[in-house]
Scaffold this motif. Sequence first.
Motif, PDB file in Angstrom:
ATOM      1  N   GLY A 160      -0.443  -7.103  10.377  1.00  0.00           N
ATOM      2  CA  GLY A 160      -1.035  -6.258   9.386  1.00  0.00           C
ATOM      3  C   GLY A 160       0.019  -5.337   9.061  1.00  0.00           C
ATOM      4  O   GLY A 160       0.245  -5.105   7.958  1.00  0.00           O
ATOM      5  N   VAL A 161       0.937  -4.829  10.038  1.00  0.00           N
ATOM      6  CA  VAL A 161       1.914  -3.806   9.500  1.00  0.00           C
ATOM      7  C   VAL A 161       3.107  -4.649   8.657  1.00  0.00           C
ATOM      8  O   VAL A 161       3.500  -4.001   7.631  1.00  0.00           O
ATOM      9  CB  VAL A 161       2.801  -3.306  10.898  1.00  0.00           C
ATOM     10  CG1 VAL A 161       3.891  -2.529  10.453  1.00  0.00           C
ATOM     11  CG2 VAL A 161       1.716  -2.321  11.828  1.00  0.00           C
TER      12      VAL A 161
ATOM     13  N   THR B 263       2.314  -6.635   6.582  1.00  0.00           N
ATOM     14  CA  THR B 263       1.958  -6.513   4.928  1.00  0.00           C
ATOM     15  C   THR B 263       1.434  -5.191   4.483  1.00  0.00           C
ATOM     16  O   THR B 263       0.832  -5.015   3.356  1.00  0.00           O
ATOM     17  CB  THR B 263       0.726  -7.630   5.124  1.00  0.00           C
ATOM     18  OG1 THR B 263      -0.342  -7.059   5.817  1.00  0.00           O
ATOM     19  CG2 THR B 263       1.181  -8.841   5.297  1.00  0.00           C
ATOM     20  N   ASN B 264       1.855  -4.167   5.351  1.00  0.00           N
ATOM     21  CA  ASN B 264       1.238  -2.730   4.932  1.00  0.00           C
ATOM     22  C   ASN B 264       2.262  -2.268   3.976  1.00  0.00           C
ATOM     23  O   ASN B 264       3.572  -2.125   4.419  1.00  0.00           O
ATOM     24  CB  ASN B 264       1.127  -1.897   6.179  1.00  0.00           C
ATOM     25  CG  ASN B 264       0.642  -0.507   5.815  1.00  0.00           C
ATOM     26  OD1 ASN B 264       0.765  -0.028   4.695  1.00  0.00           O
ATOM     27  ND2 ASN B 264      -0.163  -0.046   6.844  1.00  0.00           N
TER      28      ASN B 264
ATOM     29  N   ALA C  40       4.486   0.746   5.054  1.00  0.00           N
ATOM     30  CA  ALA C  40       5.259   0.550   6.145  1.00  0.00           C
ATOM     31  C   ALA C  40       6.767   0.791   5.972  1.00  0.00           C
ATOM     32  O   ALA C  40       7.348   0.478   4.933  1.00  0.00           O
ATOM     33  CB  ALA C  40       5.368  -0.898   6.886  1.00  0.00           C
TER      34      ALA C  40
ATOM     35  N   ARG D  15      -9.468  -1.962   5.488  1.00  0.00           N
ATOM     36  CA  ARG D  15      -8.491  -1.845   4.619  1.00  0.00           C
ATOM     37  C   ARG D  15      -8.721  -0.789   3.646  1.00  0.00           C
ATOM     38  O   ARG D  15      -7.751  -0.344   2.760  1.00  0.00           O
ATOM     39  CB  ARG D  15      -8.504  -3.214   3.665  1.00  0.00           C
ATOM     40  CG  ARG D  15      -7.965  -4.332   4.533  1.00  0.00           C
ATOM     41  CD  ARG D  15      -7.579  -5.582   3.512  1.00  0.00           C
ATOM     42  NE  ARG D  15      -8.822  -6.178   2.769  1.00  0.00           N
ATOM     43  CZ  ARG D  15      -9.708  -7.159   3.513  1.00  0.00           C
ATOM     44  NH1 ARG D  15      -9.091  -7.512   4.611  1.00  0.00           N
ATOM     45  NH2 ARG D  15     -10.427  -7.583   2.982  1.00  0.00           N
TER      46      ARG D  15
ATOM     47  N   SER E  82      -6.292  -5.939   9.423  1.00  0.00           N
ATOM     48  CA  SER E  82      -6.786  -5.363   8.228  1.00  0.00           C
ATOM     49  C   SER E  82      -6.682  -3.512   8.408  1.00  0.00           C
ATOM     50  O   SER E  82      -6.107  -2.976   7.727  1.00  0.00           O
ATOM     51  CB  SER E  82      -8.163  -5.256   7.846  1.00  0.00           C
ATOM     52  OG  SER E  82      -8.541  -6.759   7.583  1.00  0.00           O
TER      53      SER E  82
ATOM     54  N   ARG F 240      -2.945  -3.096   8.236  1.00  0.00           N
ATOM     55  CA  ARG F 240      -2.509  -3.265   6.787  1.00  0.00           C
ATOM     56  C   ARG F 240      -2.928  -1.942   6.015  1.00  0.00           C
ATOM     57  O   ARG F 240      -2.284  -1.883   4.909  1.00  0.00           O
ATOM     58  CB  ARG F 240      -3.024  -4.457   6.324  1.00  0.00           C
ATOM     59  CG  ARG F 240      -2.560  -4.897   4.940  1.00  0.00           C
ATOM     60  CD  ARG F 240      -3.286  -6.071   4.590  1.00  0.00           C
ATOM     61  NE  ARG F 240      -3.054  -7.219   5.460  1.00  0.00           N
ATOM     62  CZ  ARG F 240      -4.279  -8.029   5.798  1.00  0.00           C
ATOM     63  NH1 ARG F 240      -5.297  -7.904   5.462  1.00  0.00           N
ATOM     64  NH2 ARG F 240      -3.953  -8.996   7.086  1.00  0.00           N
ATOM     65  N   ASN F 241      -3.942  -0.936   6.446  1.00  0.00           N
ATOM     66  CA  ASN F 241      -4.336  -0.008   5.570  1.00  0.00           C
ATOM     67  C   ASN F 241      -3.277   1.014   5.362  1.00  0.00           C
ATOM     68  O   ASN F 241      -2.357   1.554   6.332  1.00  0.00           O
ATOM     69  CB  ASN F 241      -5.367   0.926   6.531  1.00  0.00           C
ATOM     70  CG  ASN F 241      -5.949   1.684   5.748  1.00  0.00           C
ATOM     71  OD1 ASN F 241      -5.474   2.415   4.882  1.00  0.00           O
ATOM     72  ND2 ASN F 241      -7.474   1.725   5.703  1.00  0.00           N
ATOM     73  N   PRO F 242      -2.760   1.313   4.069  1.00  0.00           N
ATOM     74  CA  PRO F 242      -1.721   2.383   4.132  1.00  0.00           C
ATOM     75  C   PRO F 242      -2.052   3.625   4.180  1.00  0.00           C
ATOM     76  O   PRO F 242      -0.985   4.377   4.400  1.00  0.00           O
ATOM     77  CB  PRO F 242      -1.679   2.381   2.234  1.00  0.00           C
ATOM     78  CG  PRO F 242      -2.845   1.573   1.885  1.00  0.00           C
ATOM     79  CD  PRO F 242      -3.608   0.710   2.898  1.00  0.00           C
TER      80      PRO F 242
ATOM     81  N   LEU G  20      -2.663   4.111   7.511  1.00  0.00           N
ATOM     82  CA  LEU G  20      -2.360   3.985   9.187  1.00  0.00           C
ATOM     83  C   LEU G  20      -1.291   5.209   9.272  1.00  0.00           C
ATOM     84  O   LEU G  20      -0.091   4.864   8.576  1.00  0.00           O
ATOM     85  CB  LEU G  20      -1.945   2.657   9.438  1.00  0.00           C
ATOM     86  CG  LEU G  20      -2.101   2.612  10.774  1.00  0.00           C
ATOM     87  CD1 LEU G  20      -3.235   2.598  11.556  1.00  0.00           C
ATOM     88  CD2 LEU G  20      -1.273   0.985  11.245  1.00  0.00           C
TER      89      LEU G  20
ATOM     90  N   MET H 230       1.778   2.662  13.620  1.00  0.00           N
ATOM     91  CA  MET H 230       2.555   1.622  13.387  1.00  0.00           C
ATOM     92  C   MET H 230       3.705   1.445  14.266  1.00  0.00           C
ATOM     93  O   MET H 230       4.057   0.329  14.692  1.00  0.00           O
ATOM     94  CB  MET H 230       3.329   1.644  11.968  1.00  0.00           C
ATOM     95  CG  MET H 230       2.358   1.705  10.884  1.00  0.00           C
ATOM     96  SD  MET H 230       3.181   1.787   9.159  1.00  0.00           S
ATOM     97  CE  MET H 230       1.789   2.507   8.039  1.00  0.00           C
TER      98      MET H 230
END
Length: 481
Positions: free
Chosen positions: A11-12, A14-15, A18, A438, A459, A462-464, A466, A471
């Motif tokens: 998930g990270v 694809t964040n 990140a 998400r 998910s 992957r949430n921006p 977060l 992370m």
Amino acid sequence: MRTLYSVRLEGVATNPAAPVEYLLLILERAEPRMRHALLRRAGVPDAVYEAAVRHPDPHARRLVAVSGHAPAEIRALLADDPDPDVRRSLAAIPEHRQPRKPLPADVVLRLAADPDPRVRDAVLDRDLPDGVRAALAADPDARVRRGALRTWPEPPEEIVDAALDDPDPEVRRAAVALAARRRPEAAAALLAAGDADTVARVPLDPEQAAALGRDGRAGVREAVAANTSVPPDLLAVLARDPERAVRLAAAANPGLPPGLVAVLADDPEHEVRLAVSLRPELTEEQRAAIDYRVGPEDHLRPPGWFWDRLDDLDLMRRYATSAHTGLRRFAAYSPHLPPDLVARLAGDEDFVVRLLLSEKHPDPPGELLLSVALESPFITRLDRTGHPNFPCAGLARLAESADPVARTLALRDPELPVRAVERLSRDGEPGVRAAAARDARLPEARLLELLDDPDAAGSAARNPGLPVPAMKRILYDAAIL
């Protein structure tokens, strides 16, 4: 094995929020699956792509080669990659198939002269100067020579002539097929061999047609029955052929005389009667007199001639207003339908008509896109929800739906209250919880809780929204830091 730690790390990767330094660590130290997730997504920083083209794992470099997001100048560096599979991947997907900035012309020419024949073969789908194509048509590798002929729409006569004497039989066959378009004697060679494509396509004289119509191979007779130059007396024989495929081809032949249309309209096989019912010259009354049916499971494919007439609005109007479900399905393929026909077909009682319209028309009504997403039984039901016409406003009303897909769509409503987003993050359906995880509106405390939900952890990571410390903890738990 997928663990909670690995799901979070993916998930990270694809964040979009990140930090670059974390992405570089994932690229360097994580397992291949994580690198795959990272390099396949959009929005990867250039620094990560630049590191990937130097990565020791050729799979990582191949991901950059085929990326639809990596800058062309970075992808171009792979033209000299030591692994031929990487170079082949770079050559294999031309920009017109996956819109992106094209490779520099000199890079494409280097790929066309690559020492590995698989790379030279892969580059043939690109736009190449005729001189380069000519060189590839004379390539030492027979597969490259075949590919050069098959991907060259109009090769010069001298190239075809040379290929007719090629030592490889498949190259000679490709050359004969090209020559058949221009020279009767070349077509005759393919006809004599019973090449079905040639039999169906080239004009046949009565003697050829008669001989091929008696061929013992049903595939050859089927090709004869599809040929528009076949005389009526031979079609009369083929319309009574014991093989259904032969009669089916005759039923779709535009040159079928009216008397034979009537014969095939009473054929014992439903598929043949259905093909007759789709003939463009029939009146609505004549169609209604044929015993046919069209169900949701019937996959009807328009005849070959139809694709050249998608912009014939008179024909499209006749089809779109027909009582025949199959003809309305055909009309739905046209991207040129005017607004009144789009509106008419968008309300059609046949779901396949509506589905095709939603897929094929560039400007489908938003309510059509929504209804298809809600009604479709297919795995592709959400494919068109990214269309600009898809109506996001008002979807909050679906948050209480019994359909989990509808509840997921509710999250697209910009006015959906935060409390509803949080409630959906506790939904009993894993897919709904994952979609809510998400959502950038999700409160931070609930987002952190979802990192421990096996169905929603990826998910949530992957949430921006977060937090970066979370992370960092994910990378630490996965032994990346």
